[in-house]
Design a protein around this motif. Structure first.
Motif, PDB file in Angstrom:
ATOM      1  N   VAL A 139     -14.772 -86.933  14.941  1.00  0.00           N
ATOM      2  CA  VAL A 139     -15.849 -86.384  14.121  1.00  0.00           C
ATOM      3  C   VAL A 139     -15.279 -85.461  13.052  1.00  0.00           C
ATOM      4  N   ALA A 140     -14.321 -84.624  13.431  1.00  0.00           N
ATOM      5  CA  ALA A 140     -13.696 -83.710  12.469  1.00  0.00           C
ATOM      6  C   ALA A 140     -12.967 -84.500  11.387  1.00  0.00           C
ATOM      7  N   ASP A 179     -11.169 -86.082  22.090  1.00  0.00           N
ATOM      8  CA  ASP A 179     -10.905 -87.196  21.186  1.00  0.00           C
ATOM      9  C   ASP A 179     -12.098 -87.427  20.254  1.00  0.00           C
ATOM     10  N   GLN A 180     -13.304 -87.324  20.803  1.00  0.00           N
ATOM     11  CA  GLN A 180     -14.503 -87.502  19.984  1.00  0.00           C
ATOM     12  C   GLN A 180     -14.625 -86.385  18.952  1.00  0.00           C
TER      13      GLN A 180
END
Length: 132
Positions: A8-9, A3-4
């Motif tokens: 970030v993407a 999820d992080q």
């Protein structure tokens, strides 16, 4: 963790899209903007030079006028007037030189400050685009 990475993407894609839109929608091309900035700096330099020349001319005229008035008042003492005239001319020359030097320094300071600001802004934009 996934999820992080997705967040970030997504942030990176959004920043890249924003930077691309900013460049596409910018009112001027980079080259045009640099030309405008260079023209502005050149105008500042020309203005400083013109003011220095004008000040020097005014001081020279004032010195000549003062000498003429002194000659008219003290026509009987030519030698004294000659000495006073030389002193006045020397003083006027010194003042003109000082004023011209100050104007030149102010013009150069203005140009250097403008260049520094332009360079800083360009670096900030470059860093923003590279970091995006």
């Amino acid at each position: 963790m996934k999820d992080q990475a997705k967040i970030v993407a997504a942030l990176l894609v959004g920043a890249a899209a924003g930077a691309a839109l900013g460049l596409l929608l910018a009112p001027e091309k980079g080259g045009d903007l640099r030309e405008d900035i260079a023209d502005y700096i050149n105008d500042l330099v020309d203005t400083a030079k013109n003011k220095a020349q004008s000040t020097a001319s005014d001081i020279k005229e004032y010195g000549s006028s003062a000498i003429d008035k002194a000659k008219a008042r003290f026509s009987g003492t030519v030698n004294d007037l000659y000495d006073r005239g030389e002193d006045a001319v020397d003083t006027a020359k010194s003042k003109v030189k000082d004023a011209a030097d100050r104007a030149k320094d102010l013009g150069e300071d203005a140009v250097n400050e403008a260049k520094s600001r332009v360079k800083g802004t360009a670096n900030d934009w470059n860093n923003s685009v590279q970091n995006a």
